[in-house]
Design a protein around this motif. Structure first.
Motif, PDB file in Angstrom:
ATOM      1  N   ARG A  33     -24.412  44.662 -29.231  1.00 54.59           N
ATOM      2  CA  ARG A  33     -23.870  45.346 -29.374  1.00 54.59           C
ATOM      3  C   ARG A  33     -22.673  45.552 -28.645  1.00 54.59           C
ATOM      4  O   ARG A  33     -21.322  45.173 -28.282  1.00 54.59           O
ATOM      5  N   LEU A  34     -23.063  45.875 -27.186  1.00 55.64           N
ATOM      6  CA  LEU A  34     -22.489  45.745 -25.745  1.00 55.64           C
ATOM      7  C   LEU A  34     -22.123  44.408 -25.479  1.00 55.64           C
ATOM      8  O   LEU A  34     -20.677  44.111 -25.107  1.00 55.64           O
ATOM      9  N   ASP A  35     -22.909  43.327 -25.745  1.00 52.97           N
ATOM     10  CA  ASP A  35     -22.637  42.100 -25.082  1.00 52.97           C
ATOM     11  C   ASP A  35     -21.546  41.342 -26.018  1.00 52.97           C
ATOM     12  O   ASP A  35     -20.880  40.834 -25.815  1.00 52.97           O
ATOM     13  N   ASN A  36     -21.604  42.128 -27.156  1.00 53.39           N
ATOM     14  CA  ASN A  36     -20.281  41.326 -27.784  1.00 53.39           C
ATOM     15  C   ASN A  36     -19.199  42.766 -27.768  1.00 53.39           C
ATOM     16  O   ASN A  36     -18.417  40.842 -27.865  1.00 53.39           O
ATOM     17  N   LEU A  37     -19.125  43.861 -27.222  1.00 51.96           N
ATOM     18  CA  LEU A  37     -17.739  44.114 -26.862  1.00 51.96           C
ATOM     19  C   LEU A  37     -17.469  43.553 -25.503  1.00 51.96           C
ATOM     20  O   LEU A  37     -16.417  43.333 -25.408  1.00 51.96           O
ATOM     21  N   ALA A  38     -18.649  43.454 -24.789  1.00 50.67           N
ATOM     22  CA  ALA A  38     -17.585  42.000 -23.253  1.00 50.67           C
ATOM     23  C   ALA A  38     -17.782  40.338 -23.533  1.00 50.67           C
ATOM     24  O   ALA A  38     -16.636  40.890 -22.773  1.00 50.67           O
ATOM     25  N   THR A  39     -18.351  40.003 -24.745  1.00 50.39           N
ATOM     26  CA  THR A  39     -17.271  38.514 -24.651  1.00 50.39           C
ATOM     27  C   THR A  39     -15.994  39.056 -25.172  1.00 50.39           C
ATOM     28  O   THR A  39     -15.450  37.859 -25.138  1.00 50.39           O
ATOM     29  N   ARG A  40     -15.695  39.853 -26.366  1.00 48.80           N
ATOM     30  CA  ARG A  40     -14.565  40.235 -27.130  1.00 48.80           C
ATOM     31  C   ARG A  40     -13.495  39.824 -24.992  1.00 48.80           C
ATOM     32  O   ARG A  40     -12.279  39.457 -25.270  1.00 48.80           O
ATOM     33  N   ILE A  41     -13.989  40.651 -24.393  1.00 44.86           N
ATOM     34  CA  ILE A  41     -12.788  41.182 -23.485  1.00 44.86           C
ATOM     35  C   ILE A  41     -12.966  39.273 -21.984  1.00 44.86           C
ATOM     36  O   ILE A  41     -11.855  38.769 -22.247  1.00 44.86           O
ATOM     37  N   TRP A  42     -13.942  39.035 -22.376  1.00 48.80           N
ATOM     38  CA  TRP A  42     -14.067  37.564 -21.914  1.00 48.80           C
ATOM     39  C   TRP A  42     -13.839  36.778 -22.428  1.00 48.80           C
ATOM     40  O   TRP A  42     -12.397  36.311 -21.603  1.00 48.80           O
ATOM     41  N   CYS A  43     -13.005  36.250 -23.696  1.00 48.58           N
ATOM     42  CA  CYS A  43     -12.377  35.629 -24.250  1.00 48.58           C
ATOM     43  C   CYS A  43     -10.930  36.202 -24.107  1.00 48.58           C
ATOM     44  O   CYS A  43     -10.068  35.368 -24.459  1.00 48.58           O
ATOM     45  N   LEU A  44     -10.391  37.403 -24.325  1.00 43.77           N
ATOM     46  CA  LEU A  44      -9.415  37.402 -23.369  1.00 43.77           C
ATOM     47  C   LEU A  44      -8.349  37.216 -22.521  1.00 43.77           C
ATOM     48  O   LEU A  44      -7.380  36.835 -22.587  1.00 43.77           O
ATOM     49  N   VAL A  45      -9.697  36.691 -21.319  1.00 45.32           N
ATOM     50  CA  VAL A  45      -8.743  36.652 -20.334  1.00 45.32           C
ATOM     51  C   VAL A  45      -9.772  34.983 -19.356  1.00 45.32           C
ATOM     52  O   VAL A  45      -9.693  34.562 -18.470  1.00 45.32           O
ATOM     53  N   LEU A  46     -10.102  34.439 -21.121  1.00 45.57           N
ATOM     54  CA  LEU A  46     -11.088  33.062 -20.304  1.00 45.57           C
ATOM     55  C   LEU A  46     -10.243  31.789 -19.918  1.00 45.57           C
ATOM     56  O   LEU A  46     -10.244  31.710 -18.444  1.00 45.57           O
ATOM     57  N   ASP A  47      -8.614  32.308 -20.041  1.00 41.58           N
ATOM     58  CA  ASP A  47      -7.946  30.865 -19.747  1.00 41.58           C
ATOM     59  C   ASP A  47      -7.319  31.379 -18.749  1.00 41.58           C
ATOM     60  O   ASP A  47      -6.806  30.339 -17.587  1.00 41.58           O
ATOM     61  N   ARG A  48      -8.056  32.352 -17.661  1.00 41.76           N
ATOM     62  CA  ARG A  48      -7.734  32.771 -16.638  1.00 41.76           C
ATOM     63  C   ARG A  48      -8.596  33.294 -15.586  1.00 41.76           C
ATOM     64  O   ARG A  48      -8.873  32.739 -13.962  1.00 41.76           O
ATOM     65  N   LEU A  49      -9.601  32.135 -16.386  1.00 41.95           N
ATOM     66  CA  LEU A  49     -11.291  32.225 -15.125  1.00 41.95           C
ATOM     67  C   LEU A  49     -10.799  31.141 -14.390  1.00 41.95           C
ATOM     68  O   LEU A  49     -10.752  29.766 -15.442  1.00 41.95           O
ATOM     69  N   PRO A  50     -11.566  30.991 -12.833  1.00 38.99           N
ATOM     70  CA  PRO A  50     -11.370  29.533 -12.400  1.00 38.99           C
ATOM     71  C   PRO A  50     -12.612  29.017 -13.195  1.00 38.99           C
ATOM     72  O   PRO A  50     -12.088  27.425 -13.045  1.00 38.99           O
ATOM     73  N   SER A  51     -13.525  29.378 -13.392  1.00 39.38           N
ATOM     74  CA  SER A  51     -15.296  28.471 -14.038  1.00 39.38           C
ATOM     75  C   SER A  51     -15.752  29.543 -14.769  1.00 39.38           C
ATOM     76  O   SER A  51     -16.346  30.551 -13.891  1.00 39.38           O
ATOM     77  N   VAL A  52     -16.356  29.185 -15.877  1.00 41.56           N
ATOM     78  CA  VAL A  52     -17.027  29.782 -16.822  1.00 41.56           C
ATOM     79  C   VAL A  52     -18.605  29.424 -16.605  1.00 41.56           C
ATOM     80  O   VAL A  52     -19.408  29.793 -16.626  1.00 41.56           O
ATOM     81  N   SER A  53     -18.765  27.630 -16.112  1.00 42.36           N
ATOM     82  CA  SER A  53     -20.162  26.420 -16.252  1.00 42.36           C
ATOM     83  C   SER A  53     -20.552  27.662 -14.881  1.00 42.36           C
ATOM     84  O   SER A  53     -21.776  27.278 -15.740  1.00 42.36           O
TER      85      SER A  53
END
Length: 219
Positions: free
Chosen positions: A159-179
């Motif tokens: 449940r916590l990781d799901n909520l964290a992932t939603r936040i991450w997806c919201l800023v995904l295009d602004r992250l320099p490197s996901v890999s």
């Protein structure tokens, strides 16, 4: 992650619907605040509306949807202010799960962990489409939680990781490197496979810290 055929591997149509809808919600395929169309979802999944409604009740407990009388059901908003509270919990529980996984993971699960480490280790440069990277991240975390052999810990962390992932997806295009964030999993998975409980716990704590730092830097 968004298969539309009714598969009974999850144990029931409602459980299948729950897993499909959960992944659509956490990957923001259903946008925050958007209405959840029961009839359309039932048609997409090829099942009746009753299993959809049962799955939505469970998703409401996960804080992924909210229902209003006479208005319907909506995807919850993603509130960046929740990041601190979510991270506070994950700082405690992620190292615990990694430590337990290193100590108690079954041989077959340990083999899955090793295989996942090899898959991630063979990844190339940052792809234009970052969705597969996000799916890798979700898969790794769910595998570690399962390896910990504590269903209550697993349920809470999912449940916590799901909520964290939603936040991450919201800023995904602004992250320099996901890999680079995903590749951090290799050392963590290898520590669990090697039964290095202390090392696994330390790496899990560091991973959570790096996630929070990366999201805050992107805001």
């Amino acid at each position: 992650m968004t298969a539309t055929a009714p598969a009974l591997a999850y144990g029931s149509l409602a459980e299948h619907a729950y897993h499909v809808l959960r992944d659509r919600l956490i990957m923001l395929d259903i946008a925050p605040g958007a209405p959840v169309n029961e009839a359309q979802l039932a048609a997409d999944l090829g099942i009746g509306r009753t299993p959809i409604r049962e799955s939505l009740k469970k998703l409401e407990l996960d804080h992924l949807v909210v229902s209003y009388p006479r208005r319907g059901t909506f995807a919850t908003q993603v509130d960046i202010k929740d990041l601190a509270a979510i991270s506070e919990m994950r700082h405690v529980l992620e190292p615990l799960a990694a430590r337990r996984a290193a100590l108690v993971a079954r041989a077959d699960v340990r083999a899955e962990l090793a295989d996942k480490a090899r898959q991630i280790g063979s990844m190339g440069d940052e792809p234009d489409d970052k969705r597969p990277l996000m799916e890798y991240d979700i898969d790794v975390h769910r595998l570690i939680y399962r390896a910990a052999e504590n269903p209550h810990l697993e349920e809470t962390l999912v449940r916590l990781d799901n909520l964290a992932t939603r936040i991450w997806c919201l800023v995904l295009d602004r992250l320099p490197s996901v890999s680079e964030h995903i590749k951090e999993h290799v050392a963590l998975l290898e520590a669990i496979v090697a039964k290095d409980a202390d090392g696994a716990a330390a790496l899990a704590a560091s991973h959570v810290e790096h996630f929070e730092q990366a999201v805050r830097a992107a805001l």
